[in-house]
Motif scaffolding. Structure first.
Motif, PDB file in Angstrom:
ATOM      1  N   ARG A 156       2.522  -4.910  16.061  1.00 28.56           N
ATOM      2  CA  ARG A 156       2.478  -4.518  14.646  1.00 28.56           C
ATOM      3  C   ARG A 156       3.794  -4.856  13.954  1.00 28.56           C
ATOM      4  O   ARG A 156       3.827  -5.388  12.849  1.00 28.56           O
ATOM      5  CB  ARG A 156       2.185  -3.022  14.563  1.00 28.56           C
ATOM      6  CG  ARG A 156       1.565  -2.538  13.282  1.00 28.56           C
ATOM      7  CD  ARG A 156       0.182  -3.087  13.048  1.00 28.56           C
ATOM      8  NE  ARG A 156      -0.783  -2.579  14.023  1.00 28.56           N
ATOM      9  CZ  ARG A 156      -1.416  -1.427  13.896  1.00 28.56           C
ATOM     10  NH1 ARG A 156      -1.231  -0.692  12.848  1.00 28.56           N
ATOM     11  NH2 ARG A 156      -2.275  -1.046  14.812  1.00 28.56           N
ATOM     12  N   GLY A 157       4.898  -4.567  14.648  1.00 23.60           N
ATOM     13  CA  GLY A 157       6.221  -4.824  14.066  1.00 23.60           C
ATOM     14  C   GLY A 157       6.453  -6.316  13.879  1.00 23.60           C
ATOM     15  O   GLY A 157       6.940  -6.764  12.830  1.00 23.60           O
ATOM     16  N   ALA A 158       6.079  -7.130  14.872  1.00 25.31           N
ATOM     17  CA  ALA A 158       6.302  -8.580  14.785  1.00 25.31           C
ATOM     18  C   ALA A 158       5.463  -9.166  13.644  1.00 25.31           C
ATOM     19  O   ALA A 158       5.923 -10.044  12.905  1.00 25.31           O
ATOM     20  CB  ALA A 158       5.939  -9.242  16.107  1.00 25.31           C
ATOM     21  N   HIS A 159       4.234  -8.674  13.495  1.00 25.15           N
ATOM     22  CA  HIS A 159       3.371  -9.159  12.413  1.00 25.15           C
ATOM     23  C   HIS A 159       3.983  -8.824  11.051  1.00 25.15           C
ATOM     24  O   HIS A 159       3.946  -9.637  10.116  1.00 25.15           O
ATOM     25  CB  HIS A 159       1.985  -8.523  12.545  1.00 25.15           C
ATOM     26  CG  HIS A 159       1.078  -8.851  11.405  1.00 25.15           C
ATOM     27  ND1 HIS A 159       0.525 -10.085  11.228  1.00 25.15           N
ATOM     28  CD2 HIS A 159       0.653  -8.094  10.349  1.00 25.15           C
ATOM     29  CE1 HIS A 159      -0.209 -10.086  10.134  1.00 25.15           C
ATOM     30  NE2 HIS A 159      -0.146  -8.890   9.581  1.00 25.15           N
ATOM     31  N   PHE A 160       4.585  -7.633  10.968  1.00 24.95           N
ATOM     32  CA  PHE A 160       5.231  -7.214   9.713  1.00 24.95           C
ATOM     33  C   PHE A 160       6.438  -8.120   9.408  1.00 24.95           C
ATOM     34  O   PHE A 160       6.629  -8.557   8.268  1.00 24.95           O
ATOM     35  CB  PHE A 160       5.686  -5.753   9.869  1.00 24.95           C
ATOM     36  CG  PHE A 160       6.537  -5.235   8.754  1.00 24.95           C
ATOM     37  CD1 PHE A 160       5.983  -4.893   7.520  1.00 24.95           C
ATOM     38  CD2 PHE A 160       7.907  -5.067   8.923  1.00 24.95           C
ATOM     39  CE1 PHE A 160       6.775  -4.409   6.491  1.00 24.95           C
ATOM     40  CE2 PHE A 160       8.700  -4.584   7.898  1.00 24.95           C
ATOM     41  CZ  PHE A 160       8.127  -4.250   6.680  1.00 24.95           C
ATOM     42  N   LEU A 161       7.220  -8.416  10.441  1.00 24.66           N
ATOM     43  CA  LEU A 161       8.435  -9.211  10.235  1.00 24.66           C
ATOM     44  C   LEU A 161       8.117 -10.694  10.035  1.00 24.66           C
ATOM     45  O   LEU A 161       8.795 -11.393   9.286  1.00 24.66           O
ATOM     46  CB  LEU A 161       9.393  -9.038  11.430  1.00 24.66           C
ATOM     47  CG  LEU A 161       9.927  -7.613  11.640  1.00 24.66           C
ATOM     48  CD1 LEU A 161      10.666  -7.501  12.968  1.00 24.66           C
ATOM     49  CD2 LEU A 161      10.846  -7.194  10.494  1.00 24.66           C
ATOM     50  N   ARG A 162       7.080 -11.176  10.755  1.00 22.88           N
ATOM     51  CA  ARG A 162       6.691 -12.592  10.614  1.00 22.88           C
ATOM     52  C   ARG A 162       5.169 -12.671  10.731  1.00 22.88           C
ATOM     53  O   ARG A 162       4.613 -12.799  11.822  1.00 22.88           O
ATOM     54  CB  ARG A 162       7.331 -13.450  11.716  1.00 22.88           C
ATOM     55  CG  ARG A 162       8.806 -13.716  11.470  1.00 22.88           C
ATOM     56  CD  ARG A 162       9.286 -14.887  12.302  1.00 22.88           C
ATOM     57  NE  ARG A 162       8.767 -16.172  11.854  1.00 22.88           N
ATOM     58  CZ  ARG A 162       9.338 -16.933  10.926  1.00 22.88           C
ATOM     59  NH1 ARG A 162      10.465 -16.550  10.339  1.00 22.88           N
ATOM     60  NH2 ARG A 162       8.814 -18.089  10.573  1.00 22.88           N
ATOM     61  N   PRO A 163       4.468 -12.633   9.593  1.00 23.52           N
ATOM     62  CA  PRO A 163       2.993 -12.623   9.631  1.00 23.52           C
ATOM     63  C   PRO A 163       2.401 -13.844  10.323  1.00 23.52           C
ATOM     64  O   PRO A 163       1.239 -13.825  10.730  1.00 23.52           O
ATOM     65  CB  PRO A 163       2.601 -12.589   8.146  1.00 23.52           C
ATOM     66  CG  PRO A 163       3.804 -12.065   7.437  1.00 23.52           C
ATOM     67  CD  PRO A 163       5.002 -12.489   8.227  1.00 23.52           C
ATOM     68  N   GLU A 176      -4.294 -12.617  13.444  1.00 21.42           N
ATOM     69  CA  GLU A 176      -3.695 -12.780  12.111  1.00 21.42           C
ATOM     70  C   GLU A 176      -3.455 -11.438  11.420  1.00 21.42           C
ATOM     71  O   GLU A 176      -2.770 -11.374  10.413  1.00 21.42           O
ATOM     72  CB  GLU A 176      -4.538 -13.720  11.244  1.00 21.42           C
ATOM     73  CG  GLU A 176      -5.979 -13.325  10.981  1.00 21.42           C
ATOM     74  CD  GLU A 176      -6.904 -13.546  12.197  1.00 21.42           C
ATOM     75  OE1 GLU A 176      -6.437 -14.042  13.240  1.00 21.42           O
ATOM     76  OE2 GLU A 176      -8.085 -13.166  12.098  1.00 21.42           O
ATOM     77  N   ASN A 177      -4.001 -10.346  12.002  1.00 23.04           N
ATOM     78  CA  ASN A 177      -3.758  -9.013  11.426  1.00 23.04           C
ATOM     79  C   ASN A 177      -2.740  -8.213  12.219  1.00 23.04           C
ATOM     80  O   ASN A 177      -2.521  -7.029  11.943  1.00 23.04           O
ATOM     81  CB  ASN A 177      -5.063  -8.216  11.378  1.00 23.04           C
ATOM     82  CG  ASN A 177      -6.123  -8.945  10.586  1.00 23.04           C
ATOM     83  OD1 ASN A 177      -5.842  -9.416   9.482  1.00 23.04           O
ATOM     84  ND2 ASN A 177      -7.316  -9.082  11.145  1.00 23.04           N
ATOM     85  N   GLY A 178      -2.178  -8.822  13.236  1.00 24.59           N
ATOM     86  CA  GLY A 178      -1.192  -8.102  14.055  1.00 24.59           C
ATOM     87  C   GLY A 178      -1.840  -7.245  15.130  1.00 24.59           C
ATOM     88  O   GLY A 178      -1.157  -6.444  15.779  1.00 24.59           O
ATOM     89  N   ALA A 179      -3.155  -7.404  15.351  1.00 29.82           N
ATOM     90  CA  ALA A 179      -3.822  -6.636  16.426  1.00 29.82           C
ATOM     91  C   ALA A 179      -3.625  -7.374  17.756  1.00 29.82           C
ATOM     92  O   ALA A 179      -3.571  -8.605  17.779  1.00 29.82           O
ATOM     93  CB  ALA A 179      -5.311  -6.499  16.123  1.00 29.82           C
ATOM     94  N   VAL A 180      -3.513  -6.586  18.834  1.00 35.27           N
ATOM     95  CA  VAL A 180      -3.285  -7.171  20.166  1.00 35.27           C
ATOM     96  C   VAL A 180      -4.559  -7.845  20.663  1.00 35.27           C
ATOM     97  O   VAL A 180      -5.622  -7.235  20.684  1.00 35.27           O
ATOM     98  CB  VAL A 180      -2.868  -6.061  21.168  1.00 35.27           C
ATOM     99  CG1 VAL A 180      -2.716  -6.634  22.578  1.00 35.27           C
ATOM    100  CG2 VAL A 180      -1.578  -5.393  20.719  1.00 35.27           C
ATOM    101  N   ALA A 222       6.038   1.323  15.136  1.00 40.07           N
ATOM    102  CA  ALA A 222       5.683   2.748  15.230  1.00 40.07           C
ATOM    103  C   ALA A 222       5.717   3.392  13.846  1.00 40.07           C
ATOM    104  O   ALA A 222       4.835   4.192  13.491  1.00 40.07           O
ATOM    105  CB  ALA A 222       6.640   3.455  16.187  1.00 40.07           C
ATOM    106  N   ALA A 223       6.746   3.038  13.039  1.00 38.48           N
ATOM    107  CA  ALA A 223       6.849   3.622  11.691  1.00 38.48           C
ATOM    108  C   ALA A 223       5.662   3.186  10.826  1.00 38.48           C
ATOM    109  O   ALA A 223       5.110   3.984  10.060  1.00 38.48           O
ATOM    110  CB  ALA A 223       8.178   3.202  11.047  1.00 38.48           C
ATOM    111  N   LEU A 224       5.265   1.916  10.959  1.00 39.52           N
ATOM    112  CA  LEU A 224       4.108   1.418  10.184  1.00 39.52           C
ATOM    113  C   LEU A 224       2.842   2.189  10.560  1.00 39.52           C
ATOM    114  O   LEU A 224       2.049   2.572   9.699  1.00 39.52           O
ATOM    115  CB  LEU A 224       3.894  -0.079  10.458  1.00 39.52           C
ATOM    116  CG  LEU A 224       4.932  -1.031   9.841  1.00 39.52           C
ATOM    117  CD1 LEU A 224       4.804  -2.421  10.453  1.00 39.52           C
ATOM    118  CD2 LEU A 224       4.774  -1.096   8.324  1.00 39.52           C
TER     119      LEU A 224
END
Ligand code: ADP
Length: 555
Positions: free
Chosen positions: A385-392, A412-416, A548-550
């Protein structure tokens, strides 16, 4: 000395036949703390399960044991136990690989011989009617125990209570144990009581033709998970290569998500095992842990705390997903105190008080024990989730921390989509580099900077920390420049990580997170090995806490 019971391991053990003698049987479920006895009397490459059986026989001073010759290890265990001579009754039952007519006839013969041996040893006689009653009762029990509806199928090699109970506690749906010692379901149903003569052929074919065969049976490797299985956990034991074809088959199927886990049958790696199971449960949406954060999608301020083996990171975010405060502190001796300190520092930077937070999610190795929150999520999901937020544009996340390294494929949504972890030893982790920095008497920062100034390739052939340290000491003694040695170390770590990424089918864009991402030499070597640039966001070390914060914000 234990009571007069017959102990066994395999689900093809003729329990009903033994019930015909009025014999009480108990399945061994060993999970010893160490292999002291097995290390003394068996080959070191014996699989963890084989060693665990030897330990259990010794520790409980068992008198009677029935093994099947289902694999090389069981034959070795038989040899070792026979040589030790502590058992009064020890038998190795030959087990065919299929339920064909010839195999059933052979097996019926073997069962008759076993019955003769047991009659002599126990001084009891065989009652076919009692055996058939046990057969019917077993069928009823199996039918009652069968899980209908959505469930997790646990298959592969013996996992025992250790794996079965841990798995059952991490999912909110039932886990069906279909490993080689698990679910036992004889078929077909017996309709009339055969006499003693007719009993053996009928029983041999029912026992061999089990509804959920062990994977070493010719029909077992191809047996698909049953309807209702939403995920398959494939368990293998260290040094067991017996089921690799069955695993390959399962991988090809791809219709049900698959997680491979490995243990050595001791409780030693329960922490990492829990992370793997939780991450799998999270990808299936079937986790047993509490999830809903207090904010529930409407949080104004939320925090994520990543309690790692080396550092504890905290991030405070607002509803607009702005990072208001963050902290990276050494975890230190007390993970809970470290987490309190990191969160307090991040809050102070954000100008907020603890009471301003609507939700806190913890992650990392200490996620369930630091006590800051009721809700925890694995570092696998949080880094994704964090990596997707930092680099979609990220599709493969490589996280190398102090204790383990992970490669995570995300959509593409940051899901594993899938993940793989290396945590067996320090090889390829930050700890490996920390030890080498100490040997070279450099700080991590100095080591990272110096490694970029290399001139000549140096090969560090050993990934074992102890042996690699000897190699480094020899290189220093032969006046090899430190920069070249560090480059060799960086390439060794990169090589191991790239192999993990290839096994998972990693694809660009690669994003690196975790503390080792600060070592530019490792990042460059990894880009070279993968043939694709590895990106490192400035907040790489905070990635898990950001994820985690997201999630705490309700995303
Ligand atoms: P964990 O999540 O297990 O606590 P981290 O993600 O904090 O681990 O990573 C810790 C590792 O990062 C250390 O073992 C070390 O090798 C590496 N590391 C930390 N700081 C630096 C730095 N400034 N330069 C190079 N490597 C670093």
């Amino acid at each position: 000395m234990t009571e007069n019971k017959l102990y066994y391991v395999c689900k093809y053990t003729p329990l009903e036949l033994l019930a015909g003698f009025g014999t009480a049987c108990e399945r061994l479920d060993p999970a010893p703390a160490s292999f002291d006895c097995a290390d003394e009397c068996a080959h070191p490459n014996l699989c963890g399960y084989g060693k665990a059986v030897i330990e259990e026989v010794e520790a409980r001073q068992l008198r009677a044991l029935l093994l099947t010759d289902c694999c090389d290890v069981m034959r070795r265990v038989y040899d070792v136990l026979k040589a030790r001579g502590t058992l009064d009754f020890l038998c190795l039952l030959p087990l065919p690989h299929s339920a064909g007519a010839a195999e059933c006839a052979l097996f019926a013969d073997a069962l008759e011989r076993l019955a003769e041996q047991w009659a002599v040893f126990s001084g009891r006689s065989f009652d076919a009617q009692a055996a058939v009653r046990a057969w019917e009762a077993g069928r009823r029990e199996a039918a009652e125990a069968a899980v209908g509806g959505p469930h997790i199928c646990l298959t592969g090699a013996h996992g025992g209570a250790l794996v079965r109970d841990l798995a059952a506690s991490r999912f909110c749906i039932p886990v069906s144990d279909e490993t080689c010692t698990g679910r036992r379901e004889l078929t077909p149903r017996v309709t009339a009581v055969p006499d003693a003569q007719a009993f053996f052929p009928a029983y041999a074919s029912a026992l061999l033709g089990q509804a959920r065969p062990c994977m070493r049976m010719l029909s077992g490797g191809n047996s698909a998970p049953e309807e209702g299985a939403v995920g398959v956990i494939f368990h293998t034991v260290k040094f067991c290569d017996y089921y690799s074809f069955a695993y390959h088959d399962l991988r090809q199927r791809e219709e049900v998500p698959l997680l491979k886990i490995e243990t050595d049958c001791t409780p030693q790696s329960t922490g990492q095992l829990r992370t793997r199971l939780d991450a799998f449960a999270e990808t299936l949406g079937a986790g047993a842990a509490k999830r809903a954060p207090a904010g529930g999608g409407s949080a104004r301020y939320a925090a994520g705390v990543d309690s790692g083996s080396t550092s504890t990171d905290a991030v405070v975010m607002d509803a607009q997903r702005r990072i208001l405060g963050s902290a990276i502190l050494p975890t230190g001796a007390g993970a809970a105190a470290g987490a309190e300190r990191a969160l307090a520092q991040a809050l102070a930077q954000a100008g907020l008080a603890r009471s301003d937070l609507d939700a806190v999610i913890t992650t990392g190795y200490g996620r369930e024990t630091i006590g800051l929150s009721d809700s925890s999520v694995t570092e696998i999901t949080c880094h994704a989730r964090g990596a997707h937020f930092l680099r979609p544009t990220a599709r493969t996340v490589i996280d190398i921390g102090g204790q383990d390294s992970k490669v995570i494929r995300i959509d593409e949504n940051g899901a594993v989509r899938n993940f793989i972890m290396n945590d067996k030893c320090a090889a390829g982790t930050g700890r490996f580099l920390d030890m080498m920095a100490r040997t070279l008497e450099l700080s991590l920062e100095e080591m990272s900077a110096l490694g970029l100034q290399w001139q000549h390739e140096v090969n560090i052939s050993s990934m074992c920390t102890v042996f690699a340290e000897s190699e480094v000491v020899s290189l220093v003694a032969s006046n090899t420049p430190a920069a070249d040695i560090i480059h060799g170390l960086n390439r060794a770590v990169a090589g191991k990580t790239a192999a993990l990424a290839r096994r998972l089918g990693g694809e660009p864009e690669y994003v690196m997170t975790g503390g080792v991402a600060q070592n530019e030499g490792v990042v460059r070597a990894l880009s070279e090995k993968l043939g694709s640039e590895v990106r490192v966001p400035p907040e790489a070390q905070l990635c898990g806490a950001i994820g985690a914060a997201l999630i705490a914000l309700g995303e």
